[in-house]
Write an enzyme that holds these catalytic residues in place. Sequence first.
Site, PDB file in Angstrom:
ATOM      1  N   ASP A  46       0.864  -1.176   0.000  1.00  0.00           N
ATOM      2  CA  ASP A  46       0.000   0.000   0.000  1.00  0.00           C
ATOM      3  C   ASP A  46       0.899   1.224   0.000  1.00  0.00           C
ATOM      4  OD1 ASP A  46      -2.133   1.679   0.104  1.00  0.00           O
ATOM      5  OD2 ASP A  46      -2.925   0.969   2.018  1.00  0.00           O
ATOM      6  N   ASP A  88      -2.755   2.230  -6.163  1.00  0.00           N
ATOM      7  CA  ASP A  88      -1.662   2.255  -5.191  1.00  0.00           C
ATOM      8  C   ASP A  88      -1.654   1.058  -4.247  1.00  0.00           C
ATOM      9  OD1 ASP A  88      -4.037   3.039  -3.986  1.00  0.00           O
ATOM     10  OD2 ASP A  88      -3.057   4.354  -2.551  1.00  0.00           O
ATOM     11  N   GLU A  89      -2.354  -0.014  -4.605  1.00  0.00           N
ATOM     12  CA  GLU A  89      -2.502  -1.122  -3.652  1.00  0.00           C
ATOM     13  C   GLU A  89      -2.622  -2.434  -4.411  1.00  0.00           C
ATOM     14  OE1 GLU A  89      -5.554  -2.288   0.027  1.00  0.00           O
ATOM     15  OE2 GLU A  89      -5.976  -0.573  -1.270  1.00  0.00           O
TER      16      GLU A  89
END
Length: 460
Positions: free
Chosen positions: A11, A105-106
Amino acid sequence: MRNGPTILHLDMDAFYASAEQAAKPSLRGKAVVVGGLGPRGVVATASYEARRFGVHSAMPMGQARRLAPHAAYLVPRFRLYREISEQVMGLLRGLSPLVEPLSLDEAFVDLEAGEVAWDEASAEAVGHRLRADIRRVTGLTGSVGLAASKMLAKIASEEAKPDGLVLIRPGTERGLLGPKSVRILPGVGPATGDHLRRAGILTVAEIAGAGEDELVRLLGKSHGAHLYAMALAHDDRPVVAERDSKSVSVEDTYDVDIHERVRVRAEVQRLADRCVERLRAAERSGRTVVLKVRRYDFSTLTRSETLRGPTDDPGVVREAAARLLESVDTTGGVRLLGVGVSGLADYTQEDLFAQAAAAEEDRPAGEAVGAGEEPVAAVEVAAEPVPERRWMAGHDVRHAEYGPGWVQGSGLGRVTVRFETPYAAGPGRVRTFLVDDPSLEPGEPLPLVEPGAGRGEAEA
């Protein structure tokens, strides 16, 4: 569950805000809030400096401004974020063929499938190396969680924030989860949390102690059984490499309702182009074009048109979206517009002859097109006034004399620009221009890491 902590969850830390701080030296170490800046806007991401004032994601922007009035408020730059995301996902795919992106983003990564980790020591080494590679390639930081299941890996990455790594050793899961709030478990939102609280269940250990039958009675068979299994740290969900998307769409919400039909048409054309950009980035084509219009009274209308074959042609999508708009009454004002493409395929099968035939069917009887004739639509568009350029806070610009910079703010016919790049040692200079200054143009995002920087270190 597997025996080793070989599921990794990455993350990125305050992704949008961190990217803006890295791109703008004058904002480093300062409170930055990214999101919709109008009265209807919400916070997309807040930097850790802004979070100290109580600002968080999904908060109304007006409330954020009251909590942190001196923060920098910027609109998102999704093109930059997508470029960084592609770099990060490329690093993850270098570790394993099983990478499951959850957002820009993860992502989850199955390290066993890539044969890069099999026990605690090898998994931890991979995690540390990944974090260093992300910083070298993007200039940003990410937090890593390692565990034997997806649920625990995600909990570990949250514990690791910011810029850390947490590994949950197999056999310690129940002891780690027990004292934590029920809200840490996936599927427990505000409503479920309140329901459990009224039943006297506040921690994960209390969920496990209540038993499956009690959870089923409180929450229903499916949800109750699932939650009980999670409380016991039972999670066998695999890392899924591909999620088949059924549609690609973009939409914008406007701070002030749009009334001018010319502006509405221009916005639809712009959204259609953005939609095709996403479609092509996914290497897909689509058969059905969808238009979404939310009017001044919050009523939402959806119109769609199915083409003769899948397409990723921006002209085809623009024309279809324009035809759909003609069937919608926007005289009262528009607060949201969206364009999407569904019926996705992995190929493009343009039936050009069918499109030409359809165009001829739409042409009035007796009308012919000569070799040098200018289309009527082109004349009409050229006659319409061009909407005034809007300079949004945070967006990239380039000046003919001063080079690249970004918009600090605009109003009263003027725009203020700070001229700096991600590679500058300190803040850049600020200058103000008329909004229609011919020397000032929209710019492109610069890479956060100067090209060539860190290459020698990587090769070493």
